[in-house]
Design a protein around this motif. Structure first.
Motif, PDB file in Angstrom:
ATOM      1  N   LEU A 131      17.537   3.913  21.465  1.00  0.00           N
ATOM      2  CA  LEU A 131      17.295   3.829  20.021  1.00  0.00           C
ATOM      3  C   LEU A 131      15.897   3.291  19.720  1.00  0.00           C
ATOM      4  O   LEU A 131      15.252   3.712  18.757  1.00  0.00           O
ATOM      5  CB  LEU A 131      18.349   2.953  19.352  1.00  0.00           C
ATOM      6  CG  LEU A 131      19.772   3.520  19.328  1.00  0.00           C
ATOM      7  CD1 LEU A 131      20.754   2.486  18.806  1.00  0.00           C
ATOM      8  CD2 LEU A 131      19.850   4.786  18.482  1.00  0.00           C
ATOM      9  N   GLN A 132      15.427   2.362  20.552  1.00  0.00           N
ATOM     10  CA  GLN A 132      14.085   1.808  20.353  1.00  0.00           C
ATOM     11  C   GLN A 132      13.000   2.837  20.671  1.00  0.00           C
ATOM     12  O   GLN A 132      11.934   2.830  20.065  1.00  0.00           O
ATOM     13  CB  GLN A 132      13.886   0.575  21.248  1.00  0.00           C
ATOM     14  CG  GLN A 132      14.641  -0.661  20.782  1.00  0.00           C
ATOM     15  CD  GLN A 132      14.557  -1.786  21.794  1.00  0.00           C
ATOM     16  OE1 GLN A 132      14.521  -1.561  23.003  1.00  0.00           O
ATOM     17  NE2 GLN A 132      14.550  -3.016  21.312  1.00  0.00           N
ATOM     18  N   MET A 133      13.264   3.718  21.621  1.00  0.00           N
ATOM     19  CA  MET A 133      12.245   4.631  22.117  1.00  0.00           C
ATOM     20  C   MET A 133      12.155   5.943  21.338  1.00  0.00           C
ATOM     21  O   MET A 133      11.164   6.658  21.451  1.00  0.00           O
ATOM     22  CB  MET A 133      12.517   4.978  23.585  1.00  0.00           C
ATOM     23  CG  MET A 133      12.340   3.814  24.537  1.00  0.00           C
ATOM     24  SD  MET A 133      10.699   3.075  24.428  1.00  0.00           S
ATOM     25  CE  MET A 133       9.670   4.486  24.810  1.00  0.00           C
ATOM     26  N   GLN A 134      13.165   6.292  20.562  1.00  0.00           N
ATOM     27  CA  GLN A 134      13.208   7.638  20.015  1.00  0.00           C
ATOM     28  C   GLN A 134      12.188   7.908  18.906  1.00  0.00           C
ATOM     29  O   GLN A 134      12.015   9.054  18.500  1.00  0.00           O
ATOM     30  CB  GLN A 134      14.611   7.953  19.498  1.00  0.00           C
ATOM     31  CG  GLN A 134      15.038   7.128  18.305  1.00  0.00           C
ATOM     32  CD  GLN A 134      16.368   7.597  17.777  1.00  0.00           C
ATOM     33  OE1 GLN A 134      16.811   8.693  18.062  1.00  0.00           O
ATOM     34  NE2 GLN A 134      17.022   6.750  17.007  1.00  0.00           N
ATOM     35  N   THR A 135      11.485   6.898  18.445  1.00  0.00           N
ATOM     36  CA  THR A 135      10.465   7.135  17.419  1.00  0.00           C
ATOM     37  C   THR A 135       9.058   7.193  18.018  1.00  0.00           C
ATOM     38  O   THR A 135       8.078   7.156  17.300  1.00  0.00           O
ATOM     39  CB  THR A 135      10.505   6.015  16.359  1.00  0.00           C
ATOM     40  OG1 THR A 135      10.391   4.758  17.012  1.00  0.00           O
ATOM     41  CG2 THR A 135      11.783   6.079  15.567  1.00  0.00           C
ATOM     42  N   GLN A 136       8.987   7.301  19.372  1.00  0.00           N
ATOM     43  CA  GLN A 136       7.688   7.368  20.022  1.00  0.00           C
ATOM     44  C   GLN A 136       6.981   8.689  19.735  1.00  0.00           C
ATOM     45  O   GLN A 136       7.621   9.689  19.407  1.00  0.00           O
ATOM     46  CB  GLN A 136       7.858   7.218  21.546  1.00  0.00           C
ATOM     47  CG  GLN A 136       8.375   5.854  21.946  1.00  0.00           C
ATOM     48  CD  GLN A 136       7.520   4.757  21.395  1.00  0.00           C
ATOM     49  OE1 GLN A 136       6.376   4.598  21.778  1.00  0.00           O
ATOM     50  NE2 GLN A 136       8.031   3.998  20.445  1.00  0.00           N
ATOM     51  N   PRO A 137       5.669   8.732  19.903  1.00  0.00           N
ATOM     52  CA  PRO A 137       4.950  10.004  19.773  1.00  0.00           C
ATOM     53  C   PRO A 137       5.515  11.003  20.776  1.00  0.00           C
ATOM     54  O   PRO A 137       5.736  10.665  21.928  1.00  0.00           O
ATOM     55  CB  PRO A 137       3.498   9.633  20.136  1.00  0.00           C
ATOM     56  CG  PRO A 137       3.418   8.166  19.914  1.00  0.00           C
ATOM     57  CD  PRO A 137       4.782   7.614  20.208  1.00  0.00           C
ATOM     58  N   VAL A 162      26.580   5.272  17.786  1.00  0.00           N
ATOM     59  CA  VAL A 162      27.735   6.112  18.135  1.00  0.00           C
ATOM     60  C   VAL A 162      27.275   7.507  18.552  1.00  0.00           C
ATOM     61  O   VAL A 162      27.746   8.058  19.559  1.00  0.00           O
ATOM     62  CB  VAL A 162      28.728   6.195  16.949  1.00  0.00           C
ATOM     63  CG1 VAL A 162      29.854   7.170  17.277  1.00  0.00           C
ATOM     64  CG2 VAL A 162      29.294   4.813  16.634  1.00  0.00           C
ATOM     65  N   HIS A 163      26.340   8.071  17.796  1.00  0.00           N
ATOM     66  CA  HIS A 163      25.802   9.395  18.136  1.00  0.00           C
ATOM     67  C   HIS A 163      25.062   9.353  19.466  1.00  0.00           C
ATOM     68  O   HIS A 163      25.125  10.298  20.262  1.00  0.00           O
ATOM     69  CB  HIS A 163      24.865   9.888  17.034  1.00  0.00           C
ATOM     70  CG  HIS A 163      24.294  11.244  17.297  1.00  0.00           C
ATOM     71  ND1 HIS A 163      22.967  11.447  17.589  1.00  0.00           N
ATOM     72  CD2 HIS A 163      24.889  12.468  17.338  1.00  0.00           C
ATOM     73  CE1 HIS A 163      22.754  12.736  17.794  1.00  0.00           C
ATOM     74  NE2 HIS A 163      23.899  13.379  17.637  1.00  0.00           N
ATOM     75  N   CYS A 164      24.370   8.248  19.734  1.00  0.00           N
ATOM     76  CA  CYS A 164      23.650   8.080  20.993  1.00  0.00           C
ATOM     77  C   CYS A 164      24.624   8.078  22.171  1.00  0.00           C
ATOM     78  O   CYS A 164      24.412   8.761  23.175  1.00  0.00           O
ATOM     79  CB  CYS A 164      22.850   6.778  20.967  1.00  0.00           C
ATOM     80  SG  CYS A 164      21.840   6.500  22.433  1.00  0.00           S
ATOM     81  N   MET A 177      25.931   6.623  31.254  1.00  0.00           N
ATOM     82  CA  MET A 177      25.945   5.335  30.560  1.00  0.00           C
ATOM     83  C   MET A 177      25.493   4.194  31.468  1.00  0.00           C
ATOM     84  O   MET A 177      25.183   3.102  30.999  1.00  0.00           O
ATOM     85  CB  MET A 177      27.351   5.033  30.022  1.00  0.00           C
ATOM     86  CG  MET A 177      27.821   5.972  28.925  1.00  0.00           C
ATOM     87  SD  MET A 177      26.797   5.871  27.432  1.00  0.00           S
ATOM     88  CE  MET A 177      27.100   4.188  26.916  1.00  0.00           C
ATOM     89  N   TYR A 178      25.458   4.456  32.783  1.00  0.00           N
ATOM     90  CA  TYR A 178      25.036   3.433  33.739  1.00  0.00           C
ATOM     91  C   TYR A 178      23.710   3.783  34.402  1.00  0.00           C
ATOM     92  O   TYR A 178      23.412   3.325  35.500  1.00  0.00           O
ATOM     93  CB  TYR A 178      26.139   3.194  34.781  1.00  0.00           C
ATOM     94  CG  TYR A 178      27.237   2.325  34.221  1.00  0.00           C
ATOM     95  CD1 TYR A 178      27.177   0.940  34.336  1.00  0.00           C
ATOM     96  CD2 TYR A 178      28.291   2.878  33.506  1.00  0.00           C
ATOM     97  CE1 TYR A 178      28.151   0.131  33.776  1.00  0.00           C
ATOM     98  CE2 TYR A 178      29.284   2.083  32.939  1.00  0.00           C
ATOM     99  CZ  TYR A 178      29.200   0.702  33.082  1.00  0.00           C
ATOM    100  OH  TYR A 178      30.174  -0.092  32.515  1.00  0.00           O
ATOM    101  N   ARG A 179      22.909   4.592  33.706  1.00  0.00           N
ATOM    102  CA  ARG A 179      21.560   4.881  34.195  1.00  0.00           C
ATOM    103  C   ARG A 179      20.773   3.572  34.260  1.00  0.00           C
ATOM    104  O   ARG A 179      20.732   2.810  33.302  1.00  0.00           O
ATOM    105  CB  ARG A 179      20.862   5.853  33.247  1.00  0.00           C
ATOM    106  CG  ARG A 179      19.454   6.239  33.690  1.00  0.00           C
ATOM    107  CD  ARG A 179      18.767   7.071  32.633  1.00  0.00           C
ATOM    108  NE  ARG A 179      19.308   8.413  32.560  1.00  0.00           N
ATOM    109  CZ  ARG A 179      18.779   9.460  33.206  1.00  0.00           C
ATOM    110  NH1 ARG A 179      17.723   9.294  33.969  1.00  0.00           N
ATOM    111  NH2 ARG A 179      19.316  10.650  33.068  1.00  0.00           N
ATOM    112  N   GLY A 180      20.149   3.317  35.382  1.00  0.00           N
ATOM    113  CA  GLY A 180      19.365   2.093  35.556  1.00  0.00           C
ATOM    114  C   GLY A 180      20.171   0.909  36.053  1.00  0.00           C
ATOM    115  O   GLY A 180      19.653  -0.205  36.127  1.00  0.00           O
TER     116      GLY A 180
END
Length: 311
Positions: A131-137, A162-164, A177-180
């Motif tokens: 959610l934090q990253m989705q507004t990046q260029p 929820v959509h994420c 869901m357990y990436r990383g």
């Protein structure tokens, strides 16, 4: 009181909520710096976020961590406190016998808390970072590196937590869901050792022997210093975790933690592992100070109420 105490979980929840509110703006800056999307330094990142998204950009994705990280911290603090208490009683040591808790007990309790944190915290961190990253260029889209990115154009990838979650499960499966998780495990076990152990010893060092317990000022200082130490030491693996979890919003670059380490080092050198260390350390102090202060004060209040209501 018995070995297992629910008050530790309740106090951890209150402290966790306080830490999220205090630390989320800098957490957003940290995530964007570590993902490697073109920000030169911390000040440039802050300036760019503010210019493009106003002050609300720093609170992007806060609703989910506020609801979930409070529960996450509740479990981590509850597990640590109850494990350490169990080990102390198992060794049949009276609290009056020594003012300093056994280091081995603190290491084991911190490690258990670190393992538990990965199971609960990986999905929480994943959603927060996405959610934090989705507004990046959308540089990847312009380069044609991802059909999904190109199709999205200037539209956000996710419409909310929820959509994420639904999108990740649909496109990557439950394992997505357990990436990383592996990077988080390598971060959190030593990270929590360097979180709880300095806090305990600094608290005991600052608090005069005549005092029955640490003052709020001692808790605030010891908690803040412990947080700064822990986050500074955890930065290399935190960078890898952030990159792995940000991967997949628009692009898919990494096959796993080792591939992420290799690619990041080849492209950016050794300095990549310390990307965001300043904001991590600065952010770690107020977040952890709020966390421990909220935890200790609420724990005292809960135990005082329990003592009053108990027959």
């Amino acid at each position: 009181m018995g070995i297992f105490q629910l008050e530790d979980f309740a106090a951890g929840w209150i402290g966790g909520a306080a830490s999220v509110i205090i630390g989320h703006p800098l957490d957003t800056v940290k995530a964007r710096l570590q993902a490697g999307v073109g920000y030169g330094n911390t000040l440039n990142c802050i300036r760019t976020v503010y210019t493009r998204e106003s002050v609300f950009g720093f609170f992007k994705g806060m609703s989910f961590p506020l609801a979930s990280i409070a529960v996450y911290n509740s479990v981590v603090f509850g597990v640590f406190s109850n494990t350490e208490r169990f080990l102390s009683q198992h060794h049949s040591r009276e609290p009056e016998a020594s003012s300093t808790r056994a280091l081995s007990d603190l290491i084991l309790a911190s490690s258990v808390a670190g393992v538990v944190s990965v199971g609960l915290g990986t999905p929480v961190d994943l959603i927060k970072i996405r959610l934090q990253m989705q507004t990046q260029p959308f540089r990847g889209a312009s380069l044609g590196l991802s059909s999904r990115a190109a199709a999205l154009g200037e539209q956000p990838a996710y419409q909310g937590p929820v959509h994420c979650i639904a999108t990740i499960v649909r496109t990557e499966g439950l394992a997505g869901m357990y990436r990383g998780a592996s990077a988080m495990l390598l971060r959190d076990i030593p990270g929590y050792c360097l979180y709880f152990i300095p806090y305990v010893f600094l608290n005991e060092l600052i608090t005069p022997e005549a005092c029955a317990g640490p003052s709020p000022c001692a808790v605030w200082l010891a908690g803040g210093m412990a947080g700064a130490i822990s986050w500074a030491a955890s930065t290399p693996m935190d960078v890898m975790k952030s990159r792995l979890q940000a991967d997949g919003v628009y692009l898919n670059k990494y096959k796993g933690v080792l591939d992420c380490i290799s690619q990041s080092y080849q492209k950016e050198g050794l300095k990549v592992f310390f990307r965001g260390i300043t904001v991590n350390t600065v952010r770690g102090f107020p977040m952890s100070a709020a966390m421990f202060l909220g935890y200790e004060l609420s724990l005292q209040a809960l135990r005082r109420d329990h003592a009053v209501t108990s027959p």
